[in-house]
Motif scaffolding. Structure first.
Motif, PDB file in Angstrom:
ATOM      1  N   UNK A  48       0.829  -1.225  -0.064  1.00 32.83           N
ATOM      2  CA  UNK A  48      -0.025   0.020  -0.155  1.00 32.83           C
ATOM      3  C   UNK A  48       0.817   1.073   0.036  1.00 32.83           C
ATOM      4  N   UNK A  51       2.146   1.796  -3.620  1.00 32.11           N
ATOM      5  CA  UNK A  51       1.231   2.059  -4.670  1.00 32.11           C
ATOM      6  C   UNK A  51       0.641   3.373  -4.148  1.00 32.11           C
ATOM      7  N   UNK A  52       1.135   4.225  -3.024  1.00 37.78           N
ATOM      8  CA  UNK A  52       0.448   5.490  -2.937  1.00 37.78           C
ATOM      9  C   UNK A  52      -0.768   5.513  -1.980  1.00 37.78           C
ATOM     10  N   UNK A  53      -1.107   4.305  -1.668  1.00 38.32           N
ATOM     11  CA  UNK A  53      -2.586   4.291  -0.954  1.00 38.32           C
ATOM     12  C   UNK A  53      -2.227   4.619   0.666  1.00 38.32           C
ATOM     13  N   UNK A  81      -1.705  -2.113  -9.590  1.00 38.83           N
ATOM     14  CA  UNK A  81      -1.786  -2.836  -8.194  1.00 38.83           C
ATOM     15  C   UNK A  81      -2.882  -4.075  -8.544  1.00 38.83           C
TER      16      UNK A  81
ATOM     17  N   UNK B  93      -9.518   1.126  -4.070  1.00 38.79           N
ATOM     18  CA  UNK B  93      -8.042   1.274  -3.936  1.00 38.79           C
ATOM     19  C   UNK B  93      -7.452   0.950  -5.404  1.00 38.79           C
ATOM     20  N   UNK B  94      -8.209   0.082  -6.161  1.00 36.73           N
ATOM     21  CA  UNK B  94      -7.535   0.270  -7.685  1.00 36.73           C
ATOM     22  C   UNK B  94      -7.576   1.345  -8.121  1.00 36.73           C
ATOM     23  N   UNK B  96      -7.697   4.320  -6.778  1.00 37.20           N
ATOM     24  CA  UNK B  96      -6.631   5.469  -6.298  1.00 37.20           C
ATOM     25  C   UNK B  96      -4.969   5.120  -6.677  1.00 37.20           C
ATOM     26  N   UNK B  97      -4.774   3.649  -7.106  1.00 30.56           N
ATOM     27  CA  UNK B  97      -3.598   3.395  -7.370  1.00 30.56           C
ATOM     28  C   UNK B  97      -3.335   3.934  -8.876  1.00 30.56           C
ATOM     29  N   UNK B 102      -8.281  11.767  -7.798  1.00 26.22           N
ATOM     30  CA  UNK B 102      -9.027  10.957  -7.017  1.00 26.22           C
ATOM     31  C   UNK B 102     -10.649  11.138  -6.773  1.00 26.22           C
TER      32      UNK B 102
END
Ligand SMILES: Nc1ncnc2c1ncn2[C@@H]1O[C@H](COP(=O)(O)OP(=O)(O)OP(=O)(O)O)[C@@H](O)[C@H]1O
Ligand SMILES: [Mg+2]
Lengths: 252, 253
Positions: A48, A51-53, A81, B93-94, B96-97, B102
C-alpha cells in the motif's frame, strides 16, 4: 539494469503497534521480486505504501525513480496494483470492467485492448457475464488482466494465489512468468515458500518489521546449514498427486 | 499533474457511466425509491386526506413537495450503499492506485445520485398528475423547483457520501437516512404547522424541510415565494458545504 523500486528505512505504525520497523530492499528492473512473510507480517502495508495508498511514517520509498510521498502521480503512472482481494466491479461484465479501466488509462482503443486481454487470459467465453458467476481462478485472472491494461512497467501483486486451487495457482504463475519475460518488473507477496521458489529472481523475508533475509534462492539456501542427507523414499505431496491426476486434461 | 487535470471530466464521465449501470442493473433501487413515496401519497390522499385540514382544496398539490423530499431522502441511501460497497470490495483502492484524479470517484457517485433521483422524481410527479396534481407554474418557476430539488439532493448526497465512507457495516451505511426520511413528517409537508403542539411546532417551523416545502409549494402554485426560498437555499447550501467538507475529510483518509 536500473532500479525499479528502492526502499530505505521504511517505518509504519498503526495506533501504536509498529508494523514496519525499518525495511530496506531494492528491486531491479525486469525482476520478479518476492516478499515472503506470514499473516500480519506487513506485506500488504508495504504494497500500500509503494502504490501510494498509504503514507509511511518514516524512511523513503521510490518507485520507477519517483518518490512515493512527493510524486504520487508519477508513481501511479508507472504502476498497477492487484490487491490481496480481487478488486473487480461485480455489476459490470468482465469485458466492461476491462473497457472501463482502459478508458480510465486513456487508451485510444479500449474495446480492442479488452478483447485481446480477454483472449490472452482465456476469458473470452465469460466476457459478457458478471464476475459473480466466475470461479475464484477466473476472477483472479480478470483481476490481473485489469492490472495489465496499458502495460505499466511495474506491477504489484499482493498474494495473487492465496485461496486458489493448485491448477489456478499454476496458471497465475505462468502469467507472472510471461510478464517478466516481457520485461515487466513484478513485485509479488506471498505466504508460500514454494511460490517464491518457483518464480522469484530475488526473495526477501519480512519478519517482525524488518527484512531478515534477502537474496537469490541460492543465496538464501546458503544461509541455512546444509540439510543432512537421509535416505527415505520421497512421498509425493498432495499437490503433486492432484496435479498428476488433473494434469492429464492437457492444455486449455 | 496537468494530465490528471485534463482528464478530470472524461474520467468522471467513465465513473458516472459505471455507477449508472449499477443503478439500471438493479432496478429495485429506482423502483423502491418510487414505490414508498407513491404509496405514502396514495395513503395520505385517499385515506387520511379527508380528515386533514389545509388551506387548499387540492390535497395532492399540498402534499407533493413533501413526498418529493421523502423520495430524495430515501434515494440517497443507495448512494451511501454503493460507496460503501466500492470501499469494501477494494475497487476504490484500484482507482486510487491509478493515475486519475481521486475525487472523480466521488463525483461519479454524486452525479449518479442526481440523475437517478431525478428519474424517480419525474415518475412520482407523473403519478401525482394522474392523482389530480395540477400546477399553474411557469417555466421559470419550474426551473426554480428543479434547482431547489437538485440542491437538496446534492446536500443530502454529500451526507450519504460521508455515511458510506465512514460506515463499518452495510446497515450503518444506510441507517443514517431514516431520520432524514422522517424529518418531513414533523414539518408542514403533510399538515399545516399551526395544528401542532407548541414544542413540535417550534421544531417544525425551524427545521430545513418546512421552508423548502413552503417554497416548492408556492412555486408550483404560481404564487409569490417570499423569503422562504432564501431560507430554503441557505439550508441546502449550508448542509451541502458542511457535509462536503466532512465527506472529503473521510475520503482523504
Ligand atoms: N488500517 C489498519 N489499522 C490498524 N492496523 C492495521 C491496519 N492495516 C494493517 N494493520 C495491522 O498491521 C499488521 C500488518 O498488516 P498487513 O495487512 O500489512 O499484513 P500482511 O503481511 O499483508 O498479512 P496477510 O498475510 O494476512 O495479508 C497487522 O497486524 C494488521 O492488523
Ligand atoms: Mg496482506
Amino acid at each position: 539494469m536500473g532500479t525499479a523500486i528502492e526502499v530505505k528505512g521504511l517505518r509504519k505504525s498503526f495506533k501504536g503497534t509498529e508494523v514496519l520497523k525499518s525495511v530496506d530492499f531494492e528491486v531491479k528492473r525486469g525482476q520478479i521480486f518476492t516478499l515472503l512473510g506470514s499473516n500480519g507480517a506487513g506485506k500488504t502495508t508495504i504494497v500500500k505504501i509503494l502504490t501510494t495508498l498509504l503514507k509511511q511514517d518514516g524512511g523513503t520509498a521510490a518507485v520507477n525513480g519517483f518518490d512515493v510521498a512527493s510524486k504520487p502521480d508519477q508513481v501511479r503512472k508507472s504502476i498497477s496494483l492487484t490487491g490481496q482481494f480481487a478488486a473487480v466491479d461485480e455489476i459490470l461484465t468482465g469485458r466492461e470492467n476491462l473497457i472501463m479501466i482502459a478508458k480510465l488509462r486513456h487508451l485510444a482503443n479500449p474495446r480492442q485492448v479488452a478483447d485481446s486481454l480477454l483472449m490472452r487470459f482465456g476469458l473470452t467465453d465469460a466476457a459478457d457475464r458478471k464476475p459473480s458467476t466466475y470461479s475464484g481462478g477466473m476472477r483472479r485472472r480478470l483481476d490481473i488482466a485489469l492490472s495489465l491494461v496499458g502495460n505499466p512497467p511495474i506491477i504489484f501483486l499482493d498474494e495473487p494465489t492465496t485461496g486458489l486451487d493448485p491448477e489456478a495457482r499454476i496458471e497465475v504463475w505462468k502469467i507472472v512468468q510471461e510478464l517478466a519475460n516481457g520485461g515487466t518488473t513484478i513485485f509479488l507477496t506471498t505466504q508460500y515458500l514454494e511460490e517464491a521458489e518457483q518464480l522469484a529472481d530475488r526473495i526477501a523475508i519480512l519478519h517482525e518489521g524488518r527484512i531478515i533475509a534477502g537474496g537469490t534462492l541460492e543465496e538464501l539456501k546458503k544461509l541455512f546449514p546444509p540439510a543432512e542427507v537421509e535416505y527415505v523414499e520421497k512421498q509425493p505431496t498432495l499437490e503433486e498427486i492432484f496435479l498428476a491426476i488433473v494434469g492429464t486434461k492437457g492444455e486449455k | 499533474m496537468e494530465s490528471t487535470k485534463n482528464y478530470f471530466f472524461s474520467d468522471m464521465g467513465v465513473m458516472l457511466g459505471r455507477s449508472m449501470r449499477h443503478v439500471f442493473r438493479s432496478m429495485d433501487t429506482i423502483i423502491t425509491v418510487c414505490i414508498t413515496p407513491i404509496a405514502m401519497m396514495l395513503l395520505f390522499v385517499y385515506v387520511f386526506g379527508g380528515a386533514i385540514q389545509t388551506d387548499t382544496d387540492n390535497y395532492v398539490n399540498y402534499l407533493l413537495p413533501g413526498i418529493l423530499l421523502i423520495a430524495i431522502a430515501s434515494g440517497i441511501a443507495y448512494t451511501a450503499y454503493r460507496l460503501f460497497m466500492d470501499k469494501q470490495r477494494g475497487i476504490i483502492e484500484r482507482f486510487h492506485s491509478m493515475p486519475i484524479s481521486r475525487s472523480t470517484v466521488l463525483w461519479g457517485h454524486v452525479l449518479t445520485s442526481i440523475v437517478s433521483n431525478a428519474i424517480s422524481l419525474v415518475v412520482i410527479i407523473l403519478v401525482a398528475l394522474i392523482m389530480g396534481f395540477r400546477s399553474s407554474a411557469g417555466v421559470m418557476s419550474w426551473l426554480a423547483v428543479a434547482g431547489i430539488l437538485i440542491l437538496f439532493t446534492l446536500a443530502l448526497t454529500w451526507i450519504a457520501a460521508l455515511a458510506g465512507l465512514s460506515a463499518k457495516t452495510v446497515e450503518g451505511a444506510s441507517a443514517f437516512s431514516y431520520p432524514l426520511i422522517f424529518l418531513p413528517f414533523i414539518s408542514s409537508a403533510f399538515v399545516p404547522t399551526d395544528s401542532m403542539p407548541t414544542v413540535v411546532r417550534v421544531f417544525a417551523e425551524n427545521q430545513p424541510v418546512t421552508p423548502i416545502v413552503e417554497a416548492l409549494r408556492a412555486l408550483l402554485a404560481g404564487q409569490p415565494v417570499g423569503h422562504d426560498i432564501w431560507v430554503a437555499l441557505a439550508w441546502c447550501l449550508g448542509i451541502w458545504i458542511v457535509a462536503y467538507l466532512f465527506a472529503m475529510r473521510a475520503f482523504k483518509r
